[in-house]
Design a protein around this motif. Structure first.
Motif, short mmCIF file in Angstrom:
data_model
loop_
_atom_site.label_atom_id
_atom_site.label_comp_id
_atom_site.label_asym_id
_atom_site.label_seq_id
_atom_site.Cartn_x
_atom_site.Cartn_y
_atom_site.Cartn_z
N HIS A 310 0.89 -1.06 -0.23
CA HIS A 310 -0.12 0.10 0.08
C HIS A 310 0.79 1.30 0.10
CE1 HIS A 310 -3.58 2.49 0.46
NE2 HIS A 310 -3.07 2.87 1.69
N GLU A 311 0.64 2.12 -0.79
CA GLU A 311 1.11 3.33 -1.09
C GLU A 311 2.79 3.34 -1.61
OE1 GLU A 311 0.52 6.24 2.05
OE2 GLU A 311 -1.64 6.09 1.93
N HIS A 312 2.98 2.08 -1.81
CA HIS A 312 4.51 2.00 -2.57
C HIS A 312 4.22 1.35 -3.92
CE1 HIS A 312 8.89 1.31 -2.30
NE2 HIS A 312 8.48 0.05 -2.54
N THR A 313 3.72 0.31 -4.09
CA THR A 313 3.34 -0.16 -5.38
C THR A 313 2.07 -0.12 -5.96
OG1 THR A 313 3.12 -2.49 -4.47
CG2 THR A 313 5.31 -1.78 -5.29
N GLY A 314 1.18 0.40 -5.21
CA GLY A 314 -0.36 0.57 -5.56
C GLY A 314 -1.05 1.02 -4.27
N LEU A 315 -2.38 1.13 -4.45
CA LEU A 315 -3.29 1.50 -3.34
C LEU A 315 -4.05 0.39 -3.05
CD1 LEU A 315 -3.89 5.03 -4.45
CD2 LEU A 315 -2.47 4.47 -2.72
N LEU A 316 -4.52 0.07 -1.86
CA LEU A 316 -5.61 -0.89 -1.42
C LEU A 316 -6.47 -0.34 -0.53
CD1 LEU A 316 -2.86 -3.55 0.07
CD2 LEU A 316 -4.39 -3.72 -1.85
N PHE A 317 -7.81 -0.74 -1.00
CA PHE A 317 -9.07 -0.05 -0.26
C PHE A 317 -9.87 -1.39 0.16
CE2 PHE A 317 -10.02 -0.87 -4.68
CZ PHE A 317 -11.25 -1.47 -4.66
N SER A 318 -10.67 -0.93 1.46
CA SER A 318 -11.50 -1.88 2.09
C SER A 318 -12.90 -1.86 1.73
CB SER A 318 -11.07 -1.87 3.57
OG SER A 318 -9.81 -2.19 3.74
N ASN A 319 -13.27 -0.52 1.21
CA ASN A 319 -14.60 -0.29 1.25
C ASN A 319 -14.83 0.82 -0.07
OD1 ASN A 319 -14.72 2.35 2.30
ND2 ASN A 319 -14.33 1.01 4.12
N PRO A 320 -15.98 0.86 -0.78
CA PRO A 320 -16.22 1.84 -1.81
C PRO A 320 -15.57 3.02 -1.76
CG PRO A 320 -18.10 0.06 -1.99
CD PRO A 320 -17.27 0.08 -0.37
N GLU A 321 -16.09 3.71 -0.15
CA GLU A 321 -15.88 4.98 0.02
C GLU A 321 -14.42 5.31 0.16
OE1 GLU A 321 -19.58 4.12 0.70
OE2 GLU A 321 -17.99 3.05 1.80
N PRO A 334 0.41 14.10 -7.97
CA PRO A 334 1.18 13.48 -8.99
C PRO A 334 2.42 12.82 -8.55
CG PRO A 334 1.32 15.86 -9.14
CD PRO A 334 0.14 15.45 -8.35
N ASP A 335 2.86 13.30 -7.57
CA ASP A 335 4.15 12.72 -6.81
C ASP A 335 3.83 11.31 -6.44
OD1 ASP A 335 5.66 14.96 -7.31
OD2 ASP A 335 5.66 15.64 -5.45
N LEU A 336 2.55 11.25 -5.77
CA LEU A 336 2.12 9.85 -5.26
C LEU A 336 1.93 8.98 -6.17
CD1 LEU A 336 1.37 7.87 -3.03
CD2 LEU A 336 -1.16 8.82 -3.65
N LYS A 337 1.24 9.24 -7.52
CA LYS A 337 1.28 8.61 -8.66
C LYS A 337 2.59 8.00 -9.29
CE LYS A 337 -0.94 8.35 -13.20
NZ LYS A 337 -1.64 9.24 -14.14
N ARG A 338 3.51 9.11 -9.42
CA ARG A 338 4.82 8.74 -9.93
C ARG A 338 5.47 7.80 -9.12
NH1 ARG A 338 5.58 13.43 -11.27
NH2 ARG A 338 6.38 14.06 -9.42
N LYS A 339 5.49 7.98 -7.70
CA LYS A 339 6.13 7.04 -6.73
C LYS A 339 5.63 5.74 -6.97
CE LYS A 339 5.15 6.44 -2.61
NZ LYS A 339 5.15 6.67 -1.03
#
Length: 373
Positions: A310-321, A334-339
């Protein structure tokens, strides 16, 4: 996180000579490969890739759709007629059971359904145990799959090898994105559209409707945001339910599957790839997006968490919100996306090497020869 565990073996009895990688000679065999082969699914993509690995070593590998097989006796007749030397199967229950008792050595590759669903059924679990007992080797895509398998069938632990899926992306250079949008009914999207792409076969375990409501609400506020669900219609009854649900939903588009090279080109033109599955073995779409440097937002389930940090190679979510919050962060940071995309690309290069996968399968099938056909 653990990754690759291979098995090397010297060549045994020679049947036909074949030139393998690095100029080495390998014993060539005729291999029957059973897998569920619905077009443009992760299973078919994986099976085609593994077949290419074996054929590159000089083996004859005949790929058959396990969904069309009725019984082990049918496979026995095929083995006798085609004079197969060995067998291989993706999914222990869906395919591997048809190789039981057929007097040829075989290996199996765990599918996500094996570990996430079929083990809950007492009879299927028993059958899979028999398959593992007879198999010369088994392949798990992740450490977690091997750990779960070992709990159910501890006697088979020593024959389970870990080999993550190898990734080699080749997006089409002739893919017409504007024509695709027109055909998909998405041509009226604003020029700054953010297309979130959910790649999955339409079946309940993929839970494609999980994010529909929040996307409809989000799209109403921001017309440039939409969700595109694309993939084969595997379950006709469930597909009807999905279509009925989406009839009065704006901002969500259901699209029929397209060839793999076009799909990869579409991934490259998308803002992000989404996975909302209830369970996964190892999602090829996630890995391909990572290789193509497109960010991934995935439901926080074991199969996804095994390949996404999470927040390193992708993003993990636990619910729709939470998904919407993370997606908005991705759009505004954009920096998060680039990282994330840089780290994901490096992760694929390190842990999902197509070349290492090829070497593993070529070595594993040599077990058939060293232990005797």
């Amino acid at each position: 996180m653990g990754y690759r565990s291979g098995c090397t073996a010297a060549a045994g009895t020679w049947r036909r000579e074949a030139e393998g990688p690095r100029g080495r000679e390998l014993s060539a065999m005729r291999i029957l490969f059973l897998a569920c082969m619905r077009a443009n699914t992760g299973n078919s993509t994986t099976a085609d890739r593994i077949r290419s690995h074996l054929e590159a070593a000089g083996h004859e590998c005949e790929l058959r759709d396990a969904a069309g097989v009725q019984s082990s006796s049918e496979v026995a007749k095929l083995i006798s007629q085609r004079k197969f030397d060995a067998g291989l199967a993706i999914h222990m229950y869906k395919a591997g059971r048809f190789l039981l008792g057929n007097r040829i050595p075989f290996g199996v590759i765990f599918g996500g359904t094996d570990i996430n669903e079929d083990v809950k059924n007492e009879e299927k679990c028993r059958v899979m145990g028999a398959v593992l007992e007879d198999a010369r080797f088994a392949v798990a895509f992740t450490c977690k799959i091997k750990e779960v398998a070992a709990k159910h069938w501890p006697q088979a632990l020593c024959k389970i090898h870990i080999q993550p899926q190898g990734i080699l992306t080749m997006p089409s250079v002739s893919f017409d994105f504007e024509a695709f949008l027109h055909n998909a009914g998405m041509i009226h999207l604003p020029g700054n559209a953010h297309i979130f792409l959910l790649v999955c076969g339409l079946r309940r375990v993929k839970d494609p409707l999980y994010l529909v409501e929040v996307f409809a609400e989000w799209h109403e506020r921001e017309a440039n945001v939409c969700l595109a669900i694309i993939g084969p219609m595997v379950d006709s009854l469930f597909t009807s339910e999905v279509k009925a649900k989406l009839q009065n939903i704006d901002g969500v588009h259901l699209i029929e599957d397209i060839p793999q090279e076009d799909l990869q080109a579409l991934i490259k033109r998308s803002f992000a790839v989404v996975n909302s599955s209830l369970s996964e073995g190892m999602s090829a779409a996630i890995l391909e997006a990572m290789d193509l440097e497109i960010p991934v937002l995935a439901r926080d389930i074991p199969g996804n968490a095994a390949i996404i940090r999470h927040e390193h190679t992708g993003l993990l979510f636990s619910n729709p919100e939470e998904f919407v919050k993370l997606a908005k962060r991705l759009m505004s940071e954009p920096d998060l996306k680039r990282k994330i995309t840089n780290n994901a690309k490096n992760y694929i290069h390190t842990h999902h090497s197509w070349e290492l996968e090829r070497e593993t399968y070529q070595n594993l099938v040599q077990i058939f020869l060293t232990e005797g056909l």
